[in-house]
Design a protein around this motif. Structure first.
Motif, PDB file in Angstrom:
ATOM      1  N   HIS A   1       0.873  -1.181   0.000  1.00  0.00           N
ATOM      2  CA  HIS A   1       0.000   0.000   0.000  1.00  0.00           C
ATOM      3  C   HIS A   1       0.904   1.223   0.000  1.00  0.00           C
ATOM      4  CE1 HIS A   1      -3.646  -2.255   0.750  1.00  0.00           C
ATOM      5  NE2 HIS A   1      -3.031  -2.891   1.731  1.00  0.00           N
ATOM      6  N   VAL A   2       0.519   2.247  -0.742  1.00  0.00           N
ATOM      7  CA  VAL A   2       1.278   3.490  -0.811  1.00  0.00           C
ATOM      8  C   VAL A   2       0.461   4.615  -0.189  1.00  0.00           C
ATOM      9  CG1 VAL A   2       2.307   5.207  -2.344  1.00  0.00           C
ATOM     10  CG2 VAL A   2       2.503   2.791  -2.888  1.00  0.00           C
ATOM     11  N   GLY A   3       1.139   5.449   0.596  1.00  0.00           N
ATOM     12  CA  GLY A   3       0.490   6.626   1.162  1.00  0.00           C
ATOM     13  C   GLY A   3       1.456   7.423   2.003  1.00  0.00           C
ATOM     14  N   GLY A   4       1.355   8.722   1.932  1.00  0.00           N
ATOM     15  CA  GLY A   4       2.183   9.592   2.759  1.00  0.00           C
ATOM     16  C   GLY A   4       3.670   9.469   2.502  1.00  0.00           C
ATOM     17  N   GLY A   5       4.056   9.220   1.245  1.00  0.00           N
ATOM     18  CA  GLY A   5       5.478   9.113   0.918  1.00  0.00           C
ATOM     19  C   GLY A   5       6.107   7.799   1.360  1.00  0.00           C
ATOM     20  N   ARG A   6       5.256   6.839   1.704  1.00  0.00           N
ATOM     21  CA  ARG A   6       5.751   5.531   2.171  1.00  0.00           C
ATOM     22  C   ARG A   6       5.082   4.407   1.392  1.00  0.00           C
ATOM     23  NH1 ARG A   6       5.693   5.891   8.742  1.00  0.00           N
ATOM     24  NH2 ARG A   6       6.991   7.745   8.880  1.00  0.00           N
ATOM     25  N   VAL A   7       5.787   3.306   1.291  1.00  0.00           N
ATOM     26  CA  VAL A   7       5.186   2.077   0.781  1.00  0.00           C
ATOM     27  C   VAL A   7       5.250   1.060   1.912  1.00  0.00           C
ATOM     28  CG1 VAL A   7       7.356   1.281  -0.286  1.00  0.00           C
ATOM     29  CG2 VAL A   7       5.183   0.313  -1.015  1.00  0.00           C
ATOM     30  N   THR A   8       4.106   0.486   2.236  1.00  0.00           N
ATOM     31  CA  THR A   8       4.023  -0.532   3.272  1.00  0.00           C
ATOM     32  C   THR A   8       3.862  -1.878   2.590  1.00  0.00           C
ATOM     33  OG1 THR A   8       2.988   1.017   4.794  1.00  0.00           O
ATOM     34  CG2 THR A   8       2.771  -1.321   5.321  1.00  0.00           C
ATOM     35  N   PHE A   9       4.876  -2.721   2.732  1.00  0.00           N
ATOM     36  CA  PHE A   9       4.802  -4.070   2.185  1.00  0.00           C
ATOM     37  C   PHE A   9       4.078  -4.932   3.206  1.00  0.00           C
ATOM     38  CE2 PHE A   9       8.411  -2.293  -0.160  1.00  0.00           C
ATOM     39  CZ  PHE A   9       7.965  -2.533  -1.449  1.00  0.00           C
ATOM     40  N   THR A  10       2.923  -5.462   2.818  1.00  0.00           N
ATOM     41  CA  THR A  10       2.024  -6.114   3.762  1.00  0.00           C
ATOM     42  C   THR A  10       2.042  -7.635   3.714  1.00  0.00           C
ATOM     43  OG1 THR A  10       0.206  -5.951   2.175  1.00  0.00           O
ATOM     44  CG2 THR A  10       0.444  -4.155   3.787  1.00  0.00           C
ATOM     45  N   HIS A  11       2.412  -8.217   2.586  1.00  0.00           N
ATOM     46  CA  HIS A  11       2.312  -9.675   2.467  1.00  0.00           C
ATOM     47  C   HIS A  11       3.199 -10.185   1.337  1.00  0.00           C
ATOM     48  CE1 HIS A  11       0.558 -13.679   2.230  1.00  0.00           C
ATOM     49  NE2 HIS A  11       0.371 -13.478   0.947  1.00  0.00           N
ATOM     50  N   THR A  12       3.904 -11.262   1.622  1.00  0.00           N
ATOM     51  CA  THR A  12       4.645 -11.996   0.597  1.00  0.00           C
ATOM     52  C   THR A  12       4.121 -13.418   0.616  1.00  0.00           C
ATOM     53  OG1 THR A  12       6.608 -10.671   1.072  1.00  0.00           O
ATOM     54  CG2 THR A  12       6.940 -12.651  -0.236  1.00  0.00           C
ATOM     55  N   GLY A  13       3.745 -13.931  -0.543  1.00  0.00           N
ATOM     56  CA  GLY A  13       3.226 -15.289  -0.609  1.00  0.00           C
ATOM     57  C   GLY A  13       3.753 -16.049  -1.797  1.00  0.00           C
ATOM     58  N   VAL A  14       4.256 -17.256  -1.528  1.00  0.00           N
ATOM     59  CA  VAL A  14       4.751 -18.155  -2.572  1.00  0.00           C
ATOM     60  C   VAL A  14       4.096 -19.511  -2.328  1.00  0.00           C
ATOM     61  CG1 VAL A  14       6.804 -19.311  -3.502  1.00  0.00           C
ATOM     62  CG2 VAL A  14       6.939 -16.924  -2.789  1.00  0.00           C
ATOM     63  N   PRO A  15       3.536 -20.138  -3.375  1.00  0.00           N
ATOM     64  CA  PRO A  15       2.918 -21.447  -3.176  1.00  0.00           C
ATOM     65  C   PRO A  15       3.909 -22.442  -2.568  1.00  0.00           C
ATOM     66  CG  PRO A  15       2.488 -20.649  -5.393  1.00  0.00           C
ATOM     67  CD  PRO A  15       3.478 -19.706  -4.770  1.00  0.00           C
ATOM     68  N   GLU A  16       3.398 -23.309  -1.722  1.00  0.00           N
ATOM     69  CA  GLU A  16       4.247 -24.268  -1.020  1.00  0.00           C
ATOM     70  C   GLU A  16       5.136 -25.066  -1.977  1.00  0.00           C
ATOM     71  OE1 GLU A  16       3.754 -27.956   2.096  1.00  0.00           O
ATOM     72  OE2 GLU A  16       2.161 -26.472   1.950  1.00  0.00           O
ATOM     73  N   ALA A  17       4.597 -25.463  -3.120  1.00  0.00           N
ATOM     74  CA  ALA A  17       5.363 -26.266  -4.080  1.00  0.00           C
ATOM     75  C   ALA A  17       6.531 -25.499  -4.693  1.00  0.00           C
ATOM     76  CB  ALA A  17       4.444 -26.761  -5.190  1.00  0.00           C
ATOM     77  N   CYS A  18       6.506 -24.174  -4.579  1.00  0.00           N
ATOM     78  CA  CYS A  18       7.548 -23.336  -5.190  1.00  0.00           C
ATOM     79  C   CYS A  18       8.498 -22.734  -4.157  1.00  0.00           C
ATOM     80  CB  CYS A  18       6.904 -22.217  -6.000  1.00  0.00           C
ATOM     81  SG  CYS A  18       5.853 -22.781  -7.339  1.00  0.00           S
ATOM     82  N   GLN A  19       8.276 -23.023  -2.889  1.00  0.00           N
ATOM     83  CA  GLN A  19       9.117 -22.435  -1.850  1.00  0.00           C
ATOM     84  C   GLN A  19      10.531 -23.001  -1.906  1.00  0.00           C
ATOM     85  OE1 GLN A  19       6.965 -22.813   1.850  1.00  0.00           O
ATOM     86  NE2 GLN A  19       5.369 -21.424   1.160  1.00  0.00           N
ATOM     87  N   GLY A  20      11.484 -22.222  -1.405  1.00  0.00           N
ATOM     88  CA  GLY A  20      12.883 -22.641  -1.389  1.00  0.00           C
ATOM     89  C   GLY A  20      13.627 -22.395  -2.677  1.00  0.00           C
TER      90      GLY A  20
END
Length: 88
Positions: free
Chosen positions: A25-44
């Motif tokens: 999310h972007v606001g007030g001159g900042r970007v807030t990274f809220t979630h990173t998701g990778v499918p289990e089969a693709c992790q690592g």
């Protein structure tokens, strides 16, 4: 595999099934990274790191301060101190 920026959805994606994502999310001159998701089969395979690196590069090019609300983004910045000056 190169992350794609989808600004209309405020995320970066990689074409896995389902898609790997870095949400923000972007606001007030900042970007807030809220979630990173990778499918289990693709992790690592370093996909989350690719997404985060793309997001951080984009944020810095936009002159935005970074708020690592996602635990993975926070850990990534801890492992890569070159990003510390950009953290809000």
């Amino acid at each position: 595999m190169t992350p794609q920026h989808e600004p209309e959805h405020q995320r970066f994606t990689l074409p896995t099934t389902p898609a790997s994502v870095l949400d923000y999310h972007v606001g007030g001159g900042r970007v807030t990274f809220t979630h990173t998701g990778v499918p289990e089969a693709c992790q690592g395979q370093g996909l989350a790191a690719r997404l985060v690196e793309a997001g951080l590069q984009w944020a810095s090019a936009q002159g935005l301060k970074i708020v690592p609300a996602c635990s993975y983004v926070h850990a990534y910045i801890q492992r890569h101190p070159e990003w510390q000056p950009f953290v809000a």
